[in-house]
Structure formats: structure tokens, C-alpha cells
Design a protein around this motif. Structure first.
Motif, PDB file in Angstrom:
ATOM      1  N   ASP A 149       0.799  -1.220   0.000  1.00  0.00           N
ATOM      2  CA  ASP A 149       0.000   0.000   0.000  1.00  0.00           C
ATOM      3  C   ASP A 149       0.832   1.270   0.000  1.00  0.00           C
ATOM      4  OD1 ASP A 149       1.032  -0.467   2.460  1.00  0.00           O
ATOM      5  OD2 ASP A 149      -0.782  -0.020   3.594  1.00  0.00           O
ATOM      6  N   GLN A 150       2.135   1.188  -0.216  1.00  0.00           N
ATOM      7  CA  GLN A 150       2.973   2.378  -0.240  1.00  0.00           C
ATOM      8  C   GLN A 150       2.900   3.040  -1.613  1.00  0.00           C
ATOM      9  OE1 GLN A 150       6.914   1.887   1.969  1.00  0.00           O
ATOM     10  NE2 GLN A 150       6.444  -0.239   1.382  1.00  0.00           N
ATOM     11  N   SER A 151       2.607   4.327  -1.656  1.00  0.00           N
ATOM     12  CA  SER A 151       2.530   5.027  -2.937  1.00  0.00           C
ATOM     13  C   SER A 151       3.900   5.143  -3.602  1.00  0.00           C
ATOM     14  CB  SER A 151       1.934   6.426  -2.718  1.00  0.00           C
ATOM     15  OG  SER A 151       2.726   7.163  -1.792  1.00  0.00           O
ATOM     16  N   ALA A 152       4.973   5.153  -2.809  1.00  0.00           N
ATOM     17  CA  ALA A 152       6.317   5.282  -3.379  1.00  0.00           C
ATOM     18  C   ALA A 152       6.723   4.054  -4.172  1.00  0.00           C
ATOM     19  CB  ALA A 152       7.332   5.550  -2.267  1.00  0.00           C
ATOM     20  N   SER A 153       6.086   2.926  -3.926  1.00  0.00           N
ATOM     21  CA  SER A 153       6.468   1.697  -4.619  1.00  0.00           C
ATOM     22  C   SER A 153       5.687   1.458  -5.909  1.00  0.00           C
ATOM     23  CB  SER A 153       6.262   0.500  -3.682  1.00  0.00           C
ATOM     24  OG  SER A 153       4.883   0.342  -3.369  1.00  0.00           O
ATOM     25  N   THR A 154       4.679   2.262  -6.181  1.00  0.00           N
ATOM     26  CA  THR A 154       3.820   2.013  -7.343  1.00  0.00           C
ATOM     27  C   THR A 154       4.596   2.099  -8.656  1.00  0.00           C
ATOM     28  OG1 THR A 154       1.899   2.872  -6.153  1.00  0.00           O
ATOM     29  CG2 THR A 154       1.733   2.723  -8.535  1.00  0.00           C
ATOM     30  N   THR A 155       5.354   3.179  -8.827  1.00  0.00           N
ATOM     31  CA  THR A 155       6.077   3.358 -10.087  1.00  0.00           C
ATOM     32  C   THR A 155       7.103   2.266 -10.338  1.00  0.00           C
ATOM     33  OG1 THR A 155       5.713   5.755 -10.068  1.00  0.00           O
ATOM     34  CG2 THR A 155       7.541   4.924 -11.401  1.00  0.00           C
ATOM     35  N   PRO A 156       7.994   1.940  -9.380  1.00  0.00           N
ATOM     36  CA  PRO A 156       8.949   0.847  -9.673  1.00  0.00           C
ATOM     37  C   PRO A 156       8.280  -0.505  -9.885  1.00  0.00           C
ATOM     38  CG  PRO A 156       9.136   1.573  -7.391  1.00  0.00           C
ATOM     39  CD  PRO A 156       8.296   2.576  -8.095  1.00  0.00           C
ATOM     40  N   LEU A 157       7.172  -0.769  -9.195  1.00  0.00           N
ATOM     41  CA  LEU A 157       6.485  -2.049  -9.385  1.00  0.00           C
ATOM     42  C   LEU A 157       5.901  -2.150 -10.788  1.00  0.00           C
ATOM     43  CD1 LEU A 157       4.654  -2.538  -5.966  1.00  0.00           C
ATOM     44  CD2 LEU A 157       6.687  -3.736  -6.803  1.00  0.00           C
ATOM     45  N   LEU A 158       5.319  -1.078 -11.295  1.00  0.00           N
ATOM     46  CA  LEU A 158       4.756  -1.108 -12.637  1.00  0.00           C
ATOM     47  C   LEU A 158       5.853  -1.136 -13.693  1.00  0.00           C
ATOM     48  CD1 LEU A 158       1.738   1.342 -12.231  1.00  0.00           C
ATOM     49  CD2 LEU A 158       1.737  -1.159 -12.213  1.00  0.00           C
ATOM     50  N   ARG A 159       6.986  -0.490 -13.420  1.00  0.00           N
ATOM     51  CA  ARG A 159       8.132  -0.584 -14.338  1.00  0.00           C
ATOM     52  C   ARG A 159       8.670  -2.016 -14.362  1.00  0.00           C
ATOM     53  NH1 ARG A 159       9.851   3.217 -17.923  1.00  0.00           N
ATOM     54  NH2 ARG A 159      12.047   3.098 -17.303  1.00  0.00           N
ATOM     55  N   LEU A 160       8.694  -2.646 -13.193  1.00  0.00           N
ATOM     56  CA  LEU A 160       9.140  -4.030 -13.122  1.00  0.00           C
ATOM     57  C   LEU A 160       8.214  -4.940 -13.920  1.00  0.00           C
ATOM     58  CD1 LEU A 160      10.896  -6.321 -11.952  1.00  0.00           C
ATOM     59  CD2 LEU A 160       9.385  -6.295  -9.947  1.00  0.00           C
ATOM     60  N   SER A 161       6.924  -4.709 -13.835  1.00  0.00           N
ATOM     61  CA  SER A 161       5.970  -5.521 -14.580  1.00  0.00           C
ATOM     62  C   SER A 161       6.217  -5.415 -16.078  1.00  0.00           C
ATOM     63  CB  SER A 161       4.544  -5.084 -14.249  1.00  0.00           C
ATOM     64  OG  SER A 161       4.283  -5.171 -12.865  1.00  0.00           O
ATOM     65  N   GLN A 162       6.490  -4.215 -16.558  1.00  0.00           N
ATOM     66  CA  GLN A 162       6.768  -4.051 -17.979  1.00  0.00           C
ATOM     67  C   GLN A 162       8.066  -4.748 -18.370  1.00  0.00           C
ATOM     68  OE1 GLN A 162       5.755   0.011 -19.624  1.00  0.00           O
ATOM     69  NE2 GLN A 162       5.592   0.513 -17.444  1.00  0.00           N
ATOM     70  N   ALA A 163       9.082  -4.683 -17.484  1.00  0.00           N
ATOM     71  CA  ALA A 163      10.348  -5.353 -17.782  1.00  0.00           C
ATOM     72  C   ALA A 163      10.159  -6.861 -17.884  1.00  0.00           C
ATOM     73  CB  ALA A 163      11.374  -5.010 -16.703  1.00  0.00           C
TER      74      ALA A 163
END
Length: 815
Positions: free
Chosen positions: A268-282
Motif C-alpha cells: 500500500d505504499q505510494s512510493a512503490s507504485t512506479t517501480p512495481l509497474l516498471r518491473l511488470s513491464q520489464a
């Protein structure tokens, strides 16, 4: 007398042996009922405690009871095949009724079919694709197992199924599995599998048992069963620890699906949203499989199936209570490493570090090999995992031989020959009304082929052109031009198929055994060419076909605003699945920037993902979703008695009302001239608001941003569960390639997928201005706006008349 008795005894033994050697009698009991995608398991399969098959009594001879990839015996009525070579060793063949494999054997399986169904239909059919193997997997691959079933109409004595790996034939079997699934096993020669991409091909040559008509060829099919088609590894050779290269080799499960389980303890951390979605694309771009889904959770999964990869993400402090141990160096800097999960005996990919910025740096390192700079254009679309080769992207006038498109010279002895290839079209394609392509055909047909036969061209399943064969006596065709319009082309990969329908006198007579004739009737040569003419290039929005084909306009390398209504596992899973699919088709990861509201999204491109009640009203209005949708979709309001009565009343009014003259004229114009009343307008009509029906589980809609400088995309559903399941369904390859228009809904209706054409379209320039491109744009636009073209033609005629009159008045006879 003794000689007479001896002769009688010998004749009796020979007759009995002949009866014993007959093949399985013609039996309709094994035919599959209903839709082929959903077949019940064979009724002949026994319970595991009693492994004896409960099949009906049939003659139990080696040739008839079990198909084999070895050459048939001379006594069998099967055409002779090439003797087995070291690459065509005798495989083991087992019926589907045997007990399931032991857990140890199942752990060696690497499923290979990238879809939930692999169907080989017609008299000639072939499917090929590639799988990725690590060096260790390539070394340990020892056996290819596959299961298949076929139509009862397929004649086993004249039908074969062939298997190739890396263009090397490894086996061939007669097709005789109408009663259920038959499993086969082929030993792989050492060194045949190689690190990286490996091509697998299944080809079927099928003939009808009794019928010689062209219509009967549609009754022929063979299904390769995905859950029983896999590579088997020698685990003794698989001792090296996994590396990041294993991401590309994640593979598929028994239904052709690839799943990534992303475990984040502090989700639920907002700071982790961007890296998690970038990881999904990778992860999605590295695997590049056709049916990929992502699922977020806060705990480790209790079991992991083939075709799945579990990724654990978080800081070292967050992962201490989740993992049995942290990778070495996790407290000093960002690190990506595999660790074993004792609970499932599988490997976990762990991304961790002392802080989230350190984790984000590791994500960018994983993403770097698949990122493409904005200034670098691509020449192919990544489709080799399900088509066998990457699709060439054609941006203008092009000519390519069939050999460069993956086709080989082929001879054919049946009634209906069909083959095809893929070509890619850019997202700014604007030539569907006037553009033209052609095939310069090199082929030949025998003297047996009668006039009335024809060669057809299909584009994405729709007929595009027909060339009749009018001459008898056979002929060799050299560079025969077959022209067809680009009406059915769309951005992304396009399937172009060539079909030859061959009529002969022998088929009209249809004498016994004529379906098994080996005399070639038709030949297609790989020197044939596909030629594409110039077409206009200007993007249109909204256009979900461009989104599904090339990820346009979100994959251009520019920033894309992202609105997520809430950070929970279901919404993040749906968002990751959508963004990963967009990244794969775009050929580069999307640069998303999280936004808290629709107002904050600015004037550029934006993507909204969430439940319908959480999507901002402005985003609903711009994508033409009704403001009543949050109140009624997914509730009982739509199915209230009053609404049902009103719908029934409107339906009966339509049935009983007189047919409008305008409707009659519209039908006549469309039937005879392919003209719609919509093309007889000066300006497009208003885009109506859309209220999703109760049968819709998820909606993907696109519209223009309020400023007109961007494009907004909305993925929504009535509940979080339907949002996640809907995203998984929409991004499946066979569904994703059908997206079109301004809106697509998917649900439980018939058909489950429905699209709505865009009424109002905005044009977005993508190329530098040129007179040539502008002329092509004008030609295509005028071809779709007939009334405007007619008015312009009249105006130019009047101007020409006035100019002529003025000239004559100056230089006429009176002067």
C-alpha cells in the motif's frame, strides 16, 4: 488329397491373419460434440487406481491400436515413409487413459504450446512458434511429448502429423486418435536444442475418409493438446543456480498462459507504485509471451505451477519476515538474486536493497536491455513466440518474396490448400479506403484441375480477392498479379492467407481410395512476392486497433499520466497486466507518472484504471461513458422490472413498425455498392454516451483529452474482482488482436467481445509535412466522404466552366 487339405489350411490361416490385421473400424462414437474449445475429458479414462483403459473393444494389433512415428509395416494400407533416421527415433505412444505422471516426472515438464488451443484444420495446416531455453535447459532437454486428438472424418491411412524442431524433422505419425487423446514421445537428438530461441512446428496432412468435395475439407481437424505437450528435461544436468536469463525462459502452463506472481509485503505504499509497474513491464518484455498475467499479493504463494515466476520485491527490512534468508549484500545496496523457497521447492526472484530508491535502480537495470530510445525506430514486431518469426513492419512501398515471409515451396495433392504469412502495419496507417496491395504469384496447377477452381486471398480472416482458373490442361503461373484493397488491414500484425480451391473430375466421381491420391495438383513457389503500395500516414484517435497493434499513442517514449483509484492487489494487478501488454506491442516500456485526479493529468496522454465508481467523471465524459454507469452498472438497477418492460416494449415496437424508406435505401447501397449513409454526411454525428450492460464484465474505452492534445484510455469494471479478471481476459492474444473502434466491452454475452466504431475521429500528424503524403491523406478521406467529394467535384466543374467561358470571351470569334 493331402495337397488339397494343406492348401485349404494355408488359405484359412492367411484369411484369418488378414482379418486380424484390419485397422479400427469406422466409428462415430468418438466424435467430439459441440464447441471444440470445451471438450469433456474422454469417457474412456479410468480412475487412477485402475489404470486399464475402458475403451470399446477394437482389434488389438500393433498397427491399428497405437499410432507410431516409425514407418508403417508393408502389410498396412498406409503409404510408405522414409526410414527412421537418428533424428526420427521410434517414440513411445501411450493412450490418454493411463495414470497421471508422478510428481517427480511432472516437475521436469516445460510446456511449450503458447495458447489454450492449437488447431490444425483442413487438408494442409501448419503451426509454428518459438520457445526460449537457457543454456542449461538446452543441454538437459531429452524428449518432446505431445498429445493430440482428431476428427472422426480423418482417414488414418492417408493422413499424417509431422513434428519439426529448429527446421529439423524429428518424427511423423499417422493421424488416428478420434476416440480420445493419444500421447506420443520423441527422443531429441543431442545438440538439437540450443540456447535462446528454438522453433517448434506441427504440420498436418489430412484427407477425408469418404467424401471428395471441397466442403468436406472443413470437417478435418487435429488438435494438439497443450496440457500434454511439453519438453522433458534430465534433471541430473540441471544443477546450476538460475540467473536473470531464466526470466525469458519462464514459458507457459498447460493452458498456454504465463503468470508472474509479484509479492510485496508493503503493497500500500505510494512510493512503490512506479517501480512495481516498471518491473511488470520489464518482466513482460523479457518473456514476450502472448498470454501474460500479473498478480500482486503480500504473501508468498503456497504452490507454483509451470509457466509461473514468483518475484519478491521490497526493502531488506520489509522482507526479513517473509523470506527464509536475504540475498548476500541486501543491506549494502540494491540486488537481484534467486533464492529457494523451501515451502514449494521453487526459486524466487528477489529484488531488494536498503531503500526503495535502491530497489528502483535494480528495476531500471533489468529494464535497460529491452528499452528502446525514442529516436530509434523498429523494423519488426515481436511475434515470434506465437508465429515462429518476428513480423516485418512495413511503413511504405515494399516488395518481399514469400521466402522472406516464412513460406516454403510446397506441392499439394488435395482439394483445398491454405497457407499464410504476417506483415506489420504502422499505427498511423490511413489507407483503408483506397490503398492497394498485390501478390505476384508463382504457382502451377496440373491438367486434372478444372475451370471453376479459384485462388482466394484473405486478410485477417476476411475475403479480399478472388482469381478464377479459367483454362484447362494445367499451367505454370509466373508473377500472376493478384490485387486486393487494404480495407481489412489494421495497425499491428496482419495475417494474409492464400487459398487454392481445386476441382477435378476424379473428385466428382469419388471412387474408393481417390482421397488418398498422392499425385500433386497444385504447387506454390517461395519466389512469389508480396508488394505493398504507398499509403497515407496520419494517426486517428480514438482507435483501439492502434492501441492493440502498436501501443499507440502511449508507446512513443513520452510521459503518460496514470490514474489508479486505489493501491490494492486487484487494481495493481489489472494495471500491471495492461501496461505490460502495451509495452510488448509498443516495443518499449511506457513512462508512466502517477496522478491523483483527472485535473492533475494535464493536457497529454493518460491512462485510467479502476472500478467505475472511482473513475473521475471528467474521464468518463471524455471517453463517452455514461454518467449513469457508476450508479447502475453492476447493480440491480439495470434489471429492474420497469426497465425490462421498457426494453421489451421497445423491441416489439421495432418488430412491428414499418420499415423506413431510409433503411431500405441504406441496405441497398451497402449491399450493392458498399456505401453507408454515414459516408453521405458533411460532418460526423455526435458520439453517443455508452451505458455498459449487465453482461459486460470490463470496458476499455478511448477518447480525446479535454485540451485536444492528448488521448485518454479508461479500463474499468463494476468491481475489483471483475477488473482484474477482465484485464486478464482482454490482454489474451486472441482477444487483444480484436480490439477496435473507440470502445470494447468483454463479458458473458454472445459474442463475449463487442466493439463500437468511433463516430468522431481526430487526426494526429505523425510525419513531417509533404505534398505526397498530403495527397494520399486527401485521397483516402475523400474516398470515405462521398458527399464532400461530390460537392468538391461540382465546384471544380463550375470553376472550370467559368474559366473556359472567360477565355472564350477574350479570344473568341467576336474578337
Amino acid at each position: 488329397m493331402r495337397s488339397l487339405l494343406a492348401a485349404t489350411l494355408i488359405a484359412s490361416c492367411a484369411f484369418a491373419g488378414t482379418l486380424h490385421a484390419q485397422v479400427t473400424p469406422f466409428d462415430m462414437s468418438g466424435e467430439r460434440p459441440g464447441e471444440p474449445e470445451k471438450r469433456p475429458p474422454p469417457a474412456t479414462s479410468p480412475p487412477p487406481v485402475q489404470p486399464q483403459p475402458a475403451t470399446p473393444p477394437v482389434p488389438q494389433t500393433p498397427q491399428a491400436a497405437q499410432p507410431s512415428l516409425t514407418p508403417p509395416q508393408p502389410a498396412a494400407p498406409v503409404p510408405a515413409t522414409v526410414p527412421a533416421t537418428p533424428a526420427q527415433q521410434a517414440p513411445e505412444s501411450t493412450p490418454a487413459g493411463q495414470p497421471p505422471a508422478s510428481p517427480a516426472t511432472a516437475g521436469k515438464r516445460h510446456f511449450v504450446v503458447p495458447s489454450d488451443r492449437l488447431n490444425l484444420a483442413g487438408e494442409f495446416a501448419s503451426r509454428e512458434w518459438t520457445i526460449y531455453l537457457t543454456p542449461e535447459q538446452a543441454e538437459a532437454a531429452v524428449r518432446l511429448n505431445f498429445g493430440y486428438r482428431n476428427s472422426i472424418y480423418v482417414a488414418p491411412e492417408a493422413s499424417t502429423l509431422s513434428v519439426e524442431v529448429n527446421d529439423t524433422p524429428i518424427g511423423e505419425t499417422t493421424i488416428r486418435s478420434a476416440a480420445g487423446v493419444t500421447e506420443n514421445s520423441i527422443e531429441l537428438p543431442y545438440g538439437l536444442m540450443r540456447p535462446g530461441s528454438n522453433k517448434i512446428s506441427f504440420s498436418a496432412s489430412q484427407r477425408h475418409r469418404t467424401d471428395c468435395t471441397v466442403q468436406s475439407t472443413y470437417e478435418l481437424w487435429t488438435d494438439i493438446v497443450p496440457e500434454q505437450t511439453y519438453l522433458e528435461f534430465d534433471t541430473a544436468k540441471m544443477t546450476m543456480p538460475p540467473t536473470l536469463d531464466d526470466i525469458r525462459a519462464v514459458g507457459v502452463n498447460g493452458q498456454g498462459q504465463t503468470r508472474f506472481n509479484i509479492v510485496v509485503p508493503k503493497l500500500d505504499q505510494s512510493a512503490s507504485t512506479t517501480p512495481l509497474l516498471r518491473l511488470s513491464q520489464a518482466l513482460g518484455m523479457l518473456a514476450a509471451m502472448p498470454n501474460q498475467v500479473f498478480e500482486f499479493s503480500t504473501t508468498l504463494p503456497t504452490q507454483v505451477s509451470p509457466g509461473e515466476l514468483t518475484v519478491v520485491v521490497g526493502t531488506a527490512a520489509e522482507l526479513e519476515g517473509v523470506l527464509p534468508r536475504l540475498p548476500d549484500g541486501a543491506l549494502s545496496g540494491g540486488i537481484a538474486a534467486f533464492v529457494e523457497n523451501p515451502a514449494t521447492a521453487t526459486q524466487l526472484l528477489v529484488l531488494t536493497g536498503p531503500s526503495w530508491p535502491a530497489v528502483e535502480s535494480i528495476v531500471e537495470n533489468i529494464l535497460a536491455p529491452v528499452d528502446r530510445p525514442e529516436s530509434v525506430s523498429r523494423s519488426v514486431l515481436m511475434t515470434q513466440r506465437w508465429t515462429g518469426m518476428n513480423t516485418p513492419l512495413l511503413t511504405g512501398s515494399t516488395r518481399m518474396p514469400f521466402s522472406a515471409l516464412g513460406l516454403k515451396s510446397t506441392e499439394f495433392n488435395g482439394r483445398r490448400f491454405r497457407t499464410g504469412f504476417n506483415v506489420g502495419i504502422p499505427s498511423d496507417f490511413f489507407g483503408n479506403a483506397y490503398g492497394e496491395a498485390r501478390i505476384l504469384l508463382d504457382a502451377a496447377y496440373s491438367s486434372d484441375v478444372l475451370p471453376g477452381s479459384h485462388i482466394d486471398i484473405y486478410v485477417n480472416g476476411s475475403i479480399a480477392s478472388t482469381v478464377p482458373i479459367t483454362n484447362s490442361g494445367g499451367s505454370v503461373l509466373r508473377q500472376l498479379p493478384i490485387r486486393f484493397t487494404m480495407r481489412h488491414f489494421r495497425p499491428g500484425a496482419n495475417l494474409i492467407e492464400l487459398e487454392a480451391v481445386l476441382l477435378t473430375r476424379a473428385d466428382q466421381v469419388c471412387s474408393p481410395g481417390s482421397t488418398a491420391s498422392k499425385e500433386p495438383r497444385f504447387a506454390l513457389f517461395d519466389t512469389s512476392e508480396f508488394r505493398l503500395g504507398d499509403f497515407a500516414r496520419i494517426a486517428q484517435v480514438p482507435n483501439l486497433a492502434a492501441v492493440s497493434g502498436t501501443g499507440f499513442p502511449y508507446g512513443r517514449g513520452e510521459n503518460v499520466d496514470l490514474f489508479i483509484d486505489r493501491i490494492d492487489n486487484q487494481t495493481l494487478s489489472a494495471t500491471a497486466t495492461l501496461l505490460s501488454q502495451l509495452a510488448v506491442v509498443a516495443g518499449r516500456p511506457l513512462r508512466t507518472i502517477p496522478k491523483a485526479s483527472a485535473i492533475a493529468t494535464g493536457e497529454g496522454d493518460a491512462i485510467f484504471v479502476g472500478q467505475i465508481s472511482q473513475i473521475p467523471p471528467l474521464a468518463l465524459a471524455q471517453t463517452h461513458l455514461s454518467e449513469e454507469a457508476p450508479k447502475t452498472w453492476g447493480t440491480s438497477a439495470q434489471s429492474a422490472p420497469g426497465n425490462l418492460n421498457q426494453d421489451m416494449l421497445d423491441e416489439w415496437r421495432q418488430k412491428t413498425s414499418a420499415i423506413s424508406p431510409f433503411a431500405t435505401i441504406s441496405d441497398w447501397l451497402g449491399r450493392n455498392f458498399d456505401i453507408s449513409l454515414g459516408s453521405l454526411r458533411f460532418a460526423p454525428g455526435d458520439e453517443p454516451m455508452f451505458l455498459p450492460p449487465e453482461t459486460a464484465n470490463v470496458v476499455l474505452s478511448q477518447g480525446v483529452a479535454p485540451s485536444g492534445n492528448g488521448t485518454w484510455l479508461v479500463l474499468t469494471a463494476p468491481t475489483g474482482e471483475k477488473l482484474q479478471r477482465g484485464a486478464n481476459s482482454l490482454t489474451q492474444h486472441k482477444i487483444w488482436e480484436q480490439l477496435d473502434g473507440s470502445l470494447t466491452q468483454y463479458g458473458v454475452g454472445d459474442p463475449p467481445l463487442e466493439t463500437r466504431a468511433a463516430t468522431q475521429v481526430s487526426f494526429l500528424p505523425t510525419q513531417p509535412f509533404s505534398i505526397w503524403n498530403f495527397r494520399l491523406i486527401a485521397a483516402n478521406w475523400l474516398s470515405t466522404n462521398i458527399l464532400s467529394f461530390a460537392v468538391l467535384l461540382v465546384c471544380f466543374s463550375v470553376l472550370l466552366g467559368l474559366a473556359t467561358s472567360a477565355l472564350l470571351s477574350r479570344f473568341g470569334k467576336n474578337r
